[in-house]
Design an enzyme around this catalytic site. Structure first.
Site, mmCIF file in Angstrom:
data_model
loop_
_atom_site.group_PDB
_atom_site.id
_atom_site.type_symbol
_atom_site.label_atom_id
_atom_site.label_comp_id
_atom_site.label_asym_id
_atom_site.label_seq_id
_atom_site.Cartn_x
_atom_site.Cartn_y
_atom_site.Cartn_z
ATOM 1 N N GLU B 42 -11.130 -1.921 2.653
ATOM 2 C CA GLU B 42 -11.000 -0.681 3.399
ATOM 3 C C GLU B 42 -9.564 -0.567 3.925
ATOM 4 O OE1 GLU B 42 -13.255 1.745 7.003
ATOM 5 O OE2 GLU B 42 -13.836 -0.298 6.527
ATOM 6 N N ASP B 72 2.017 0.884 -0.349
ATOM 7 C CA ASP B 72 1.345 1.985 0.320
ATOM 8 C C ASP B 72 2.424 3.012 0.605
ATOM 9 O OD1 ASP B 72 -1.351 2.824 1.213
ATOM 10 O OD2 ASP B 72 -0.304 3.188 3.080
#
Lengths: 198, 198
Positions: B42, B72
Site C-alpha cells: 500500500e 515515485d
C-alpha cells in the site's frame, strides 16, 4: 576552490564527526551557528528520512546558495520494539540530555537478558536551492551493554557495542568508529555520490 | 559482469525510460514482472520520498540479493495548490487511467489563465538487502498546456510544457525528455552515486 558545506545541526559533536569524515572533500564545514537567523524547524516527521529532510530544507531555504547536509539518526532497540527510534534525542523528555537518555535506556532494559540487540540508523539529506537533491542511509547493528563504558563519542555511544567488537562506541577510537558507524556509512554513500559528479 | 537491476514497477513505460537512461550501466534491467509473488504494498506515505521507499523496500524484502530501484513521481500544479501531487496516478479515482487523469486535470484547470505553472517531481530510492541505501530527487518546472499535444511519453506528458520549450513532453523526443525530465535528473544523481562507488 573553496567548497563550503553547512551541516544543519547545532550539535558540535555531529559537526566534529562530519569534519573528521568529510574534511578532505570540503575546505570549510560550517554548522548552524553560521545561520543565526534560522528558526529551528519542528521535527515532526515519522521517520529518520523525513526529519532529516525537514532539517535540510529549513537550512537550505535560509541559505539557498549553500550545499546543506542534514543528519537524522537514532537507536532502535529490539526489546523495546524499536524505541527510542526517531525520539532518541528526547527519549527522557523535553529537557533530555545525553546522560538522562542513557539512564532511561538502562532502566528500561533492566532485567532483559543479553544479547540486547539494537541498531543505529542515520539518514543524511543533501539540499541546495531549497530542494532535496539526495539522501543516504547508514546502519550499524550491535547490542546494548549492561553498563556504560568509555568516554568517547556522544549520545548512546557508551552503551552501544557494534557487532564484531567487544568495545562500545564510547571506547573505540574516532577513526574506527567512523569507519563503520551508521553516520560513517551514510557519509560514505554521500562521498561516492560526490565523487561521481562530473 | 552481469549486474541485474530490478525496477520496482509494473508500469512498462517507466521500465522503458529506466532502460533508455541506465542501459549502459546495467546489462539487465528487469521490473516487477520478474517477482510474480510480490504483493504490491500500500502506497500510504505522505510524500514522494516515503512512497518511493515503500515500493523499494517491498521488492527488496522479496529479492534481498538484488539491487532494487523504485520511482515515485507526480505532478504539482500551483493553481491546484500542489494537486494532484502524490495522488497523480489515481487523480480521477480508483480506476484511473492516464486518459481519465488528463481529462480531470484539463477540467479542473478550466478557466484558469496561463501560465498555469507546475512541476514534475521524482524520487528514486535504491535498496538492497531489505534496507534503503540512498534516494535521489529530480524536478522539472513547466506549465500545463490548454490542450494535449503529442503522442509520446505517458501520464501527464502531453499536457506538460517544460520551461524553455514550446513543446510538451508528449512531443519531445525520448532523448530530449530524458535529458531534463524529473526522472532523468533523479537518475542522473543515481548515476553519479553509482559511478563514484569504488
Amino acid at each position: 576552490m573553496a567548497r563550503p558545506l553547512i551541516v544543519a545541526t547545532h550539535n558540535a559533536h555531529k559537526t566534529g564527526e562530519m569534519r573528521a569524515i568529510l574534511g578532505d572533500l570540503f575546505e570549510e564545514i560550517e554548522d548552524l551557528t553560521s545561520i543565526p537567523d534560522l528558526v529551528p524547524p519542528e521535527e515532526d516527521g515519522d521517520s529518520f528520512a523525513a526529519n532529516s529532510a525537514i532539517k535540510a530544507l529549513a537550512a537550505s531555504r535560509e541559505r539557498p546558495d549553500a550545499l546543506i547536509l542534514a543528519d537524522d539518526s537514532g537507536l532502535e532497540v529490539d526489546a523495546l520494539h524499536g524505541a527510542p527510534g526517531i525520539y532518541s534525542s528526547r527519549f527522557s523528555g523535553e529537557d533530555a540530555t545525553d546522560a538522562s537518555n542513557r539512564e532511561k535506556l538502562i532502566a528500561d532494559l533492566d532485567g532483559i537478558d543479553e544479547p540486547r540487540t539494537a541498531r543505529f540508523r542515520c539518514v543524511i539529506t543533501v539540499a541546495r536551492g531549497g530542494e532535496v537533491l539526495a539522501s543516504f542511509h547508514g546502519i550499524v547493528e550491535g547490542q546494548i551493554a549492561l553498563e556504560m563504558t568509555g568516554e568517547g563519542g556522544f549520545g548512546y555511544d557508551p552503551l552501544f557495542i557494534p557487532d564484531g567488537f567487544e568495545s562500545s562506541f564510547g571506547q573505540l577510537s574516532e577513526e574506527v568508529k567512523n569507519s563503520m558507524s551508521h553516520r560513517g556509512r551514510a557519509l560514505e554513500q554521500f562521498r561516492e555520490w560526490w565523487n561521481g559528479r562530473p
